[in-house]
Design a protein around this motif. Sequence first.
Motif, short mmCIF file in Angstrom:
data_model
loop_
_atom_site.label_atom_id
_atom_site.label_comp_id
_atom_site.label_asym_id
_atom_site.label_seq_id
_atom_site.Cartn_x
_atom_site.Cartn_y
_atom_site.Cartn_z
N ALA A 18 0.83 -1.21 0.00
CA ALA A 18 0.00 0.00 0.00
C ALA A 18 0.87 1.25 0.00
CB ALA A 18 -0.93 -0.01 1.20
N ALA A 19 1.92 1.23 0.82
CA ALA A 19 2.83 2.38 0.88
C ALA A 19 3.56 2.57 -0.45
CB ALA A 19 3.83 2.20 2.01
N ILE A 20 4.02 1.48 -1.04
CA ILE A 20 4.71 1.57 -2.33
C ILE A 20 3.79 2.15 -3.39
CG2 ILE A 20 5.70 0.19 -4.21
CD1 ILE A 20 6.79 -1.70 -2.05
N THR A 21 2.53 1.69 -3.39
CA THR A 21 1.57 2.20 -4.37
C THR A 21 1.38 3.70 -4.21
OG1 THR A 21 0.40 0.08 -4.34
CG2 THR A 21 -0.77 1.97 -5.26
N GLY A 22 1.18 4.15 -2.96
CA GLY A 22 1.00 5.57 -2.72
C GLY A 22 2.22 6.39 -3.09
N LEU A 23 3.40 5.87 -2.79
CA LEU A 23 4.63 6.58 -3.10
C LEU A 23 4.87 6.65 -4.61
CD1 LEU A 23 6.89 5.09 -0.29
CD2 LEU A 23 5.96 7.41 -0.40
N LEU A 24 4.53 5.58 -5.33
CA LEU A 24 4.66 5.59 -6.79
C LEU A 24 3.71 6.61 -7.41
CD1 LEU A 24 5.00 1.79 -7.65
CD2 LEU A 24 6.79 3.55 -7.76
N LEU A 25 2.51 6.70 -6.86
CA LEU A 25 1.57 7.70 -7.37
C LEU A 25 2.07 9.12 -7.11
CD1 LEU A 25 -1.83 6.03 -6.38
CD2 LEU A 25 -0.94 6.37 -8.69
N ALA A 253 1.83 13.98 0.01
CA ALA A 253 3.07 13.22 -0.13
C ALA A 253 3.70 12.93 1.23
CB ALA A 253 4.06 13.99 -1.00
N LEU A 254 3.72 13.92 2.12
CA LEU A 254 4.26 13.72 3.46
C LEU A 254 3.41 12.72 4.25
CD1 LEU A 254 5.22 17.40 4.36
CD2 LEU A 254 6.75 15.55 3.66
N THR A 255 2.11 12.76 4.03
CA THR A 255 1.22 11.80 4.68
C THR A 255 1.54 10.38 4.24
OG1 THR A 255 -0.54 13.46 4.80
CG2 THR A 255 -1.20 11.16 5.04
N ARG A 256 1.93 10.23 2.97
CA ARG A 256 2.29 8.90 2.46
C ARG A 256 3.50 8.33 3.19
NH1 ARG A 256 -1.76 6.31 0.33
NH2 ARG A 256 -3.07 7.82 -0.75
N ILE A 257 4.44 9.19 3.53
CA ILE A 257 5.59 8.72 4.30
C ILE A 257 5.13 8.21 5.67
CG2 ILE A 257 7.74 9.43 5.42
CD1 ILE A 257 8.18 11.35 3.07
N GLY A 258 4.15 8.88 6.23
CA GLY A 258 3.58 8.44 7.51
C GLY A 258 2.94 7.07 7.44
N GLN A 259 2.63 6.60 6.22
CA GLN A 259 2.04 5.27 6.07
C GLN A 259 3.00 4.16 6.49
OE1 GLN A 259 0.53 4.90 2.01
NE2 GLN A 259 -1.54 4.97 2.84
N LEU A 260 4.27 4.48 6.62
CA LEU A 260 5.21 3.49 7.12
C LEU A 260 4.81 3.00 8.51
CD1 LEU A 260 8.54 5.27 6.05
CD2 LEU A 260 7.50 3.28 4.95
N PHE A 261 3.97 3.77 9.17
CA PHE A 261 3.54 3.45 10.53
C PHE A 261 2.29 2.57 10.55
CE2 PHE A 261 2.65 4.54 15.00
CZ PHE A 261 3.95 4.51 15.49
N LEU A 262 1.68 2.33 9.39
CA LEU A 262 0.40 1.63 9.34
C LEU A 262 0.42 0.21 9.91
CD1 LEU A 262 -1.15 2.80 5.95
CD2 LEU A 262 -1.87 3.39 8.26
N PRO A 263 1.49 -0.57 9.72
CA PRO A 263 1.47 -1.91 10.32
C PRO A 263 1.26 -1.89 11.83
CG PRO A 263 3.22 -1.77 8.70
CD PRO A 263 2.68 -0.38 8.86
N VAL A 264 1.79 -0.85 12.49
CA VAL A 264 1.62 -0.74 13.93
C VAL A 264 0.15 -0.47 14.27
CG1 VAL A 264 2.31 0.53 16.01
CG2 VAL A 264 3.96 0.15 14.17
#
Length: 416
Positions: A18-25, A253-264
């Motif tokens: 999901a994070a990769i998809t958002g970052l690619l977009l 875009a900055l919010t997408r970086i915050g997606q790294l926290f989603l597994p938690v």
Amino acid sequence: MKGLLKFLSASIVTQATAAITGLLLAHWLMVDDYAIYTVMTMMTGAVMVLTKGGVNLGLNAILGRVWPDKQKAEIALKASLIVRRKIAMILLPVILVFSSWLLVENGADSLTILIMALFLVTYYIFDFQSKLHEQIIFFDNNAHKVQLIDGALSLFRLLSILVLKFTGFLNVSLSILVGVLVAGLRIVPIRKVVAQIMPQHAAAPVTQGDIQEVKSIAHRQLSLDIFMVLQAQAVLFVIAYYGDYSDTAAFGALTRIGQLFLPVTAFITAYAVPRFCQVSHQRLIRDLMLWTGLVFLIGMMLVLLSATYPDLLLLLVGDNYASYKYELLISCIYVTFNAACYCFWTLLANRGLNKYSYVQLITFPFWCLLAPLAFDLSTLSGALAFQFGIPLTLLITALMDLKKEMFTGITVKSRQ
């Protein structure tokens, strides 16, 4: 432990794709298109929070009391779906109006606004068919099955975006359409797992009392849900009012970086909540601090990375946003603080401890009055700092509920 390992591995796959998809977009979409994508991401979240949030709390509070009685669980689920449908009939039109205004402010034309409105309605219909149902799977200690389904669909979404990109058809409308379709494809596998856990035969009819129990918790929560959404959208409102579509895109875009926290966050929802709902009163404080502390410590790792190697994180979202180092640090601090406060609150709320939700009606307006004095809201960094009022006011309500619960427990114990 085996189920936990399955959950964590599936969760990592799901959230990573999901994070990769958002970052690619963020890399591939034009800045103006990514601004529209950011608005739609926020508004689909608003649809889910407003129509499901309080209902989900009511369902979890009942499941925590009646589980593993499958018949009572099925009645609670059906009652929750009835309440969610009624709430959506009132709030969904409001969401559509506000999302249309945000899209206009970010340069969308009439046709785009109409298409996005259809996407939001379709997303709600799909989400209605699976999201509440997954709570049964969580309480049956099979959270990893949900993650496996979401992982497969997340991979499907990533592959679809890649195909659109390399065939030359990638645009903001199709990007959002893929996400909506994923919500639809989720229905059958989730319902199939629920049917295996809870065969739907000879179930007692749903009574008005069943509905009222869910409704009472949902209605208590509704004011907080509305404020949670208004608070989140307030940042977009400030950006749209003071800035332009490039600021909205940078915020996304900055919010997408915050997606790294989603597994938690996924771990807390799937594992911590069902267990905390059933924990004894004597262990409440200890478990609450342990779960919240775990979330905070993990978040601090992200903050440290953003402070020491910001270029590494900004590389994830592309050259269009490479200069936002200071804003990145603020965003990561916010992600950590918000996640810890949300964990603290959601654990209590899912035990039915949300009686002081209305306090946000008082505290957040005060924050809105004070924030312009402390932050320059005409800048993106100021708008990001404005966000801190959201978890801060949420934490205040949670602390008030906790204080009352502990005082009640002490009083009852002294009487005994």
